[in-house]
Design a protein around this motif. Structure first.
Motif, PDB file in Angstrom:
ATOM      1  N   ILE A 103     -20.485  32.870 -31.803  1.00 11.62           N
ATOM      2  CA  ILE A 103     -19.695  32.111 -32.766  1.00 11.62           C
ATOM      3  C   ILE A 103     -18.525  31.428 -32.074  1.00 11.62           C
ATOM      4  O   ILE A 103     -18.168  30.298 -32.396  1.00 11.62           O
ATOM      5  N   ASN A 104     -17.934  32.108 -31.085  1.00 16.06           N
ATOM      6  CA  ASN A 104     -16.801  31.533 -30.354  1.00 16.06           C
ATOM      7  C   ASN A 104     -17.265  30.244 -29.669  1.00 16.06           C
ATOM      8  O   ASN A 104     -18.233  30.241 -28.935  1.00 16.06           O
ATOM      9  N   GLY A 105     -16.601  29.154 -29.956  1.00 13.78           N
ATOM     10  CA  GLY A 105     -16.964  27.868 -29.358  1.00 13.78           C
ATOM     11  C   GLY A 105     -17.897  27.036 -30.223  1.00 13.78           C
ATOM     12  O   GLY A 105     -18.105  25.860 -29.943  1.00 13.78           O
ATOM     13  N   SER A 106     -18.469  27.635 -31.279  1.00 14.18           N
ATOM     14  CA  SER A 106     -19.326  26.847 -32.172  1.00 14.18           C
ATOM     15  C   SER A 106     -18.451  25.952 -33.047  1.00 14.18           C
ATOM     16  O   SER A 106     -17.230  26.074 -33.051  1.00 14.18           O
ATOM     17  N   THR A 107     -19.078  25.054 -33.775  1.00 12.85           N
ATOM     18  CA  THR A 107     -18.330  24.142 -34.637  1.00 12.85           C
ATOM     19  C   THR A 107     -18.813  24.278 -36.070  1.00 12.85           C
ATOM     20  O   THR A 107     -20.018  24.237 -36.335  1.00 12.85           O
ATOM     21  N   LEU A 108     -17.865  24.462 -36.975  1.00 12.80           N
ATOM     22  CA  LEU A 108     -18.134  24.509 -38.414  1.00 12.80           C
ATOM     23  C   LEU A 108     -17.662  23.186 -39.003  1.00 12.80           C
ATOM     24  O   LEU A 108     -17.399  22.242 -38.263  1.00 12.80           O
ATOM     25  N   SER A 109     -17.521  23.112 -40.310  1.00 12.90           N
ATOM     26  CA  SER A 109     -17.003  21.884 -40.915  1.00 12.90           C
ATOM     27  C   SER A 109     -15.498  21.783 -40.662  1.00 12.90           C
ATOM     28  O   SER A 109     -14.815  22.791 -40.520  1.00 12.90           O
ATOM     29  N   ALA A 110     -15.002  20.554 -40.602  1.00 18.11           N
ATOM     30  CA  ALA A 110     -13.569  20.337 -40.358  1.00 18.11           C
ATOM     31  C   ALA A 110     -12.764  20.916 -41.521  1.00 18.11           C
ATOM     32  O   ALA A 110     -13.050  20.631 -42.676  1.00 18.11           O
ATOM     33  N   PRO A 111     -11.770  21.735 -41.222  1.00 17.55           N
ATOM     34  CA  PRO A 111     -10.963  22.354 -42.284  1.00 17.55           C
ATOM     35  C   PRO A 111      -9.896  21.395 -42.805  1.00 17.55           C
ATOM     36  O   PRO A 111      -9.605  20.376 -42.172  1.00 17.55           O
ATOM     37  N   PRO A 112      -9.286  21.741 -43.940  1.00 14.08           N
ATOM     38  CA  PRO A 112      -8.255  20.872 -44.507  1.00 14.08           C
ATOM     39  C   PRO A 112      -6.959  20.881 -43.710  1.00 14.08           C
ATOM     40  O   PRO A 112      -6.124  20.006 -43.876  1.00 14.08           O
ATOM     41  N   ARG A 113      -6.779  21.876 -42.851  1.00 17.35           N
ATOM     42  CA  ARG A 113      -5.590  21.985 -42.001  1.00 17.35           C
ATOM     43  C   ARG A 113      -5.944  22.841 -40.780  1.00 17.35           C
ATOM     44  O   ARG A 113      -6.941  23.548 -40.787  1.00 17.35           O
ATOM     45  N   ALA A 114      -5.134  22.730 -39.767  1.00 19.08           N
ATOM     46  CA  ALA A 114      -5.373  23.526 -38.558  1.00 19.08           C
ATOM     47  C   ALA A 114      -4.050  24.147 -38.127  1.00 19.08           C
ATOM     48  O   ALA A 114      -3.002  23.511 -38.263  1.00 19.08           O
ATOM     49  N   PRO A 115      -4.074  25.363 -37.656  1.00 16.15           N
ATOM     50  CA  PRO A 115      -5.280  26.178 -37.556  1.00 16.15           C
ATOM     51  C   PRO A 115      -5.735  26.643 -38.940  1.00 16.15           C
ATOM     52  O   PRO A 115      -4.945  26.724 -39.881  1.00 16.15           O
ATOM     53  N   PHE A 116      -7.021  26.929 -39.045  1.00 20.49           N
ATOM     54  CA  PHE A 116      -7.611  27.461 -40.266  1.00 20.49           C
ATOM     55  C   PHE A 116      -8.419  28.681 -39.861  1.00 20.49           C
ATOM     56  O   PHE A 116      -9.099  28.673 -38.841  1.00 20.49           O
ATOM     57  N   PHE A 117      -8.329  29.730 -40.659  1.00 19.12           N
ATOM     58  CA  PHE A 117      -9.005  30.984 -40.339  1.00 19.12           C
ATOM     59  C   PHE A 117     -10.084  31.277 -41.368  1.00 19.12           C
ATOM     60  O   PHE A 117      -9.886  31.039 -42.567  1.00 19.12           O
ATOM     61  N   THR A 118     -11.213  31.756 -40.912  1.00 14.07           N
ATOM     62  CA  THR A 118     -12.320  32.125 -41.785  1.00 14.07           C
ATOM     63  C   THR A 118     -12.995  33.358 -41.208  1.00 14.07           C
ATOM     64  O   THR A 118     -12.843  33.660 -40.022  1.00 14.07           O
ATOM     65  N   SER A 119     -13.720  34.082 -42.051  1.00 17.79           N
ATOM     66  CA  SER A 119     -14.362  35.297 -41.552  1.00 17.79           C
ATOM     67  C   SER A 119     -15.849  35.320 -41.886  1.00 17.79           C
ATOM     68  O   SER A 119     -16.288  34.754 -42.887  1.00 17.79           O
ATOM     69  N   PHE A 120     -16.587  35.964 -41.016  1.00 18.44           N
ATOM     70  CA  PHE A 120     -18.013  36.208 -41.175  1.00 18.44           C
ATOM     71  C   PHE A 120     -18.142  37.712 -41.400  1.00 18.44           C
ATOM     72  O   PHE A 120     -17.907  38.497 -40.482  1.00 18.44           O
TER      73      PHE A 120
END
Length: 126
Positions: free
Chosen positions: A103-120
């Motif tokens: 997962i580290n280094g992969s790309t998800l959808s662009a978040p509304p702000r950065a940094p943005f945190f999400t969990s799996f």
């Protein structure tokens, strides 16, 4: 005058604390929960779809017939483009470690702000 300076210092210290990267899994998970909860429904759905694709690829590259499928969580920090720039993990199985690395280094959808945190958050049923 002193009260105004103190207020400004407290305000800037609070902003700086939020801008700093979490120091451990617990901090990162709290940030992910707050960031995910702040998303409008359409953005949350797009993020889940992107997470699903990244997770599917990670699991495909990590799974083995005898993998320990104990639950685990990977928290990801995204930059403005949606790229995962840092991760934290709760769970130490080989599968959890491998998924975190993929997962580290992969790309998800662009978040509304950065940094943005999400969990799996993963748990497996048989």
């Amino acid at each position: 005058m002193m009260r105004g300076i103190l207020f400004a210092w407290v305000l800037s210290a609070t902003s700086l604390a939020h801008a700093q990267s979490p120091t451990d899994y617990s901090d990162a998970k709290r940030r992910a929960d707050a960031d995910e909860a702040s998303l409008p429904a359409a953005s949350a759905s797009a993020l889940r779809d992107a997470q699903g694709s990244a997770l599917e690829a990670a699991i495909a590259g990590c799974a083995t017939p005898t993998a320990d499928t104990s639950p685990f969580v990977v928290v990801a920090e995204l930059d403005a483009s949606g790229k995962v720039v840092r991760t934290w993990r709760e769970g130490g199985t080989p599968l959890a470690i491998c998924v975190q690395k993929r997962i580290n280094g992969s790309t998800l959808s662009a978040p509304p702000r950065a940094p943005f945190f999400t969990s799996f958050e993963l748990s497996f049923t048989r």
